[in-house]
Write an enzyme that holds these catalytic residues in place. Structure first.
Site, PDB file in Angstrom:
ATOM      1  N   PRO A   2       0.751  -1.274   0.228  1.00 34.65           N
ATOM      2  CA  PRO A   2      -0.013   0.062   0.101  1.00 34.65           C
ATOM      3  C   PRO A   2       0.923   1.261  -0.075  1.00 34.65           C
ATOM      4  O   PRO A   2       1.903   1.365   0.913  1.00 34.65           O
ATOM      5  CB  PRO A   2      -0.887  -0.158   1.305  1.00 34.65           C
ATOM      6  CG  PRO A   2      -0.839  -1.693   1.556  1.00 34.65           C
ATOM      7  CD  PRO A   2       0.446  -2.135   1.174  1.00 34.65           C
ATOM      8  N   GLU A   3       0.561   2.120  -0.757  1.00 29.73           N
ATOM      9  CA  GLU A   3       1.386   3.531  -0.945  1.00 29.73           C
ATOM     10  C   GLU A   3       0.361   4.722  -0.225  1.00 29.73           C
ATOM     11  O   GLU A   3      -0.544   4.283   0.340  1.00 29.73           O
ATOM     12  CB  GLU A   3       1.493   3.753  -2.240  1.00 29.73           C
ATOM     13  CG  GLU A   3       2.504   2.655  -3.275  1.00 29.73           C
ATOM     14  CD  GLU A   3       2.690   2.754  -4.621  1.00 29.73           C
ATOM     15  OE1 GLU A   3       2.849   3.891  -4.870  1.00 29.73           O
ATOM     16  OE2 GLU A   3       2.617   1.746  -5.283  1.00 29.73           O
ATOM     17  N   LYS A  59       3.791   6.322   4.467  1.00 25.22           N
ATOM     18  CA  LYS A  59       3.116   4.808   4.411  1.00 25.22           C
ATOM     19  C   LYS A  59       2.741   4.450   5.605  1.00 25.22           C
ATOM     20  O   LYS A  59       2.356   3.225   6.218  1.00 25.22           O
ATOM     21  CB  LYS A  59       3.979   3.779   3.666  1.00 25.22           C
ATOM     22  CG  LYS A  59       4.017   4.235   2.120  1.00 25.22           C
ATOM     23  CD  LYS A  59       5.023   3.352   1.426  1.00 25.22           C
ATOM     24  CE  LYS A  59       5.434   3.683   0.201  1.00 25.22           C
ATOM     25  NZ  LYS A  59       6.225   2.827  -0.464  1.00 25.22           N
ATOM     26  N   ARG A 261      12.737  -2.991  -9.976  1.00 21.87           N
ATOM     27  CA  ARG A 261      10.944  -3.024  -9.965  1.00 21.87           C
ATOM     28  C   ARG A 261      10.354  -3.388 -11.561  1.00 21.87           C
ATOM     29  O   ARG A 261      10.888  -2.536 -12.340  1.00 21.87           O
ATOM     30  CB  ARG A 261      10.524  -1.609  -9.136  1.00 21.87           C
ATOM     31  CG  ARG A 261      10.966  -1.450  -8.003  1.00 21.87           C
ATOM     32  CD  ARG A 261      10.748  -2.837  -6.880  1.00 21.87           C
ATOM     33  NE  ARG A 261       9.197  -2.817  -6.612  1.00 21.87           N
ATOM     34  CZ  ARG A 261       8.938  -2.048  -5.700  1.00 21.87           C
ATOM     35  NH1 ARG A 261       9.105  -1.113  -5.131  1.00 21.87           N
ATOM     36  NH2 ARG A 261       7.313  -2.235  -5.493  1.00 21.87           N
TER      37      ARG A 261
END
Length: 274
Positions: A2-3, A59, A261
């Site tokens: 989750p960002e 975050k 990524r």
């Protein structure tokens, strides 16, 4: 993971459910989520305290108690929360906060990467991990951002993922920001112009605000409180859109690896040679 938009969504949902509730007990089926202190000390700091506010810093979820303690909760890959009317354990529920009215808030984490820490309120932002965080996009100064990156040979996506430079962004929104600014994610930061730096900050703010309004992006495992899904994934332009036509030029979106990524980009709008 989750960002920032997803964490803000969770925080807003928790506020409506648990602010004002007194913690009667804390139980655990796995105490490894508790960092730096023993579980018995964790219980001691929390039991008989009342939740008075919930905020986020990037975050991190910050749960403020009336005893001047703050619980730092980080969801990591796929942590989430569930509320119940009485004590029960759902699959992958590991930490249970039981309130004086017997309602329950459970922390659920199938991959067990999430963490809990306790901080004194007065030292919250002057000790790690929060002291290491850079400003969030909503408060970052463009000139300061540009000065930090102008001599770096790292790629711009690595910069956007660096929580010490700009906090709250992750893989999803880094891809979307690069697409919105027409910058190839693998472009070196020292080649970013002042104008491009300004656009990066502008679209960082814009995209995050739009995602927050829609409850974040439910990709893979993310859901907010009680499994509520976000809707911003329906408006992503490049992330997860491999082989879909670009919304601007209709060229197929490609996927590559940048800064370790999986990275999505349009080879025309974000020409790697520019």
């Amino acid at each position: 993971m989750p960002e920032l938009p997803e964490v803000v969504t969770v925080v807003n949902a928790l506020k409506s459910e648990v602010i004002g509730k007194k913690i009667k007990n804390v139980l655990a089926r796995d105490t490894n989520f508790i960092k730096e202190i023993s579980f018995s000390d964790f219980q001691k700091f929390l039991i008989d305290a009342t939740i008075i506010d919930i905020q986020n810093r990037a975050k991190h979820i910050l749960i403020f108690l009336d005893n001047q303690k703050v619980i730092l909760s980080h969801l990591r890959m796929n942590g989430k929360y569930f509320t119940y009317k009485s004590l029960q354990w759902g699959k992958h529920d590991y930490i249970s906060f039981i309130f004086s009215d017997n309602t329950v808030l459970n922390y659920n984490d199938s991959r067990k990467f999430g963490t809990f820490m306790v901080r004194d309120k007065h030292a919250l932002f002057t000790t790690k991990p929060l002291s290491n965080l850079g400003p969030e996009p909503s408060s970052i100064n463009v000139d300061d951002f540009y000065q930090k990156i102008r001599k770096s040979t790292r790629v711009i996506k690595a910069i956007l993922l660096d929580q010490k430079i700009i906090s709250g962004l992750g893989n999803i929104y880094a891809d979307e920001i690069c697409f919105a600014t027409k910058i190839f994610p693998g472009k070196k930061a020292n080649l970013i112009t002042k104008k491009e730096a300004k656009l990066i900050i502008y679209f960082s703010q814009k995209i995050l605000q739009e995602s927050i309004k829609l409850g974040g992006s439910s990709i893979s495992s993310y859901t907010s409180l009680n499994s509520k899904e976000g809707k911003f994934q329906n408006f992503l332009k490049v992330h997860t859109k491999q082989n879909f036509p670009c919304t601007k030029c209709r060229t197929k979106i490609l996927k590559t690896v940048v800064a370790g990524r999986g990275t999505y980009f349009c080879p025309v709008c974000q020409n790697p040679n520019n």
